[in-house]
Design a protein around this motif. Structure first.
Motif: not given
Length: 215
Positions: A192-213
């Motif tokens: 979503s792009g919403d990282v408002s829940f992160l606090r001063a010492k929080d770190t979040l990494a994300i990677q998006e994929y597509r699983l092809i069927f």
């Protein structure tokens, strides 16, 4: 006589054009015979690794690599589900599990799959990962434990014969007044792009994929 011939020519041309447009339409319409089962054939990246510290996105490659590397996400980003079977245009099961049904809402090439099974969401939990999910089901009636009933939402794109299943892999590190923790996992949704829940010492990494069927 000449005008009569012209009328006949225009009539014939109109019939030919009508047939051409009709053929195009029929070729463009997909004929689907349910049930339809599609199988996973490939996993591809959808964008690059994104890193957020205290709510701010970081673009320094060395900083990103110190927290997480591409191989880590590749290991985490493996197939999250097995075969997908469309029982009908609006009902899906996964891995032939009739107890795990999803209601399909299809608009254009987007498929939103809402779980029939409900679960409890604690809206007071500041570590809620649903903040990072682009698509969510609404919260319903409250439970005795203080949470709310809701449903999982999975996201895919394509059609009934060829589908791209969205996979969001994350790594989350937090430090709350000396209480530290690390979470990682994968979700069948988009970021979503919403990282408002992160606090001063929080770190979040994300990677998006597509699983092809494919059918």
């Amino acid at each position: 006589m000449k005008s009569e011939i012209m009328k006949q020519c225009f009539s014939a041309l109109a019939i030919i054009l009508g047939l051409l447009f009709s053929c195009d339409k029929n070729e463009g319409d997909m004929i689907v015979e349910f049930p339809v089962t599609v199988k996973a054939v490939n996993l591809v990246k959808n964008g690059e690794i994104r890193l957020f510290i205290a709510g701010e996105e970081q673009f320094n490659k060395s900083l990103i690599n110190r927290f997480v590397d591409e191989n880590y996400f590749n290991r985490q980003g493996g197939p999250v589900i097995g075969d997908i079977t469309f029982l009908s245009a609006d009902t899906v099961i996964i891995d032939s599990n009739m107890k795990d049904k999803y209601i399909v809402k299809n608009e254009g090439d987007q498929f939103l799959l809402y779980s029939v099974r409900s679960y409890v969401e604690d809206v007071q939990n500041y570590d809620r990962f649903d903040y990072i999910l682009k698509y969510q089901a609404p919260l319903r009636e409250p439970t005795l434990g203080g949470g709310y009933l809701t449903n999982a939402v999975n996201v895919a794109y394509g059609n009934y014969h060829s589908l791209e299943w969205c996979v969001l892999v994350y790594k989350f590190s937090y430090d709350r007044n000396g209480s530290r923790g690390l979470y990682s996992g994968q979700l069948s949704n988009e970021f979503s792009g919403d990282v408002s829940f992160l606090r001063a010492k929080d770190t979040l990494a994300i990677q998006e994929y597509r699983l092809i069927f494919k059918k």
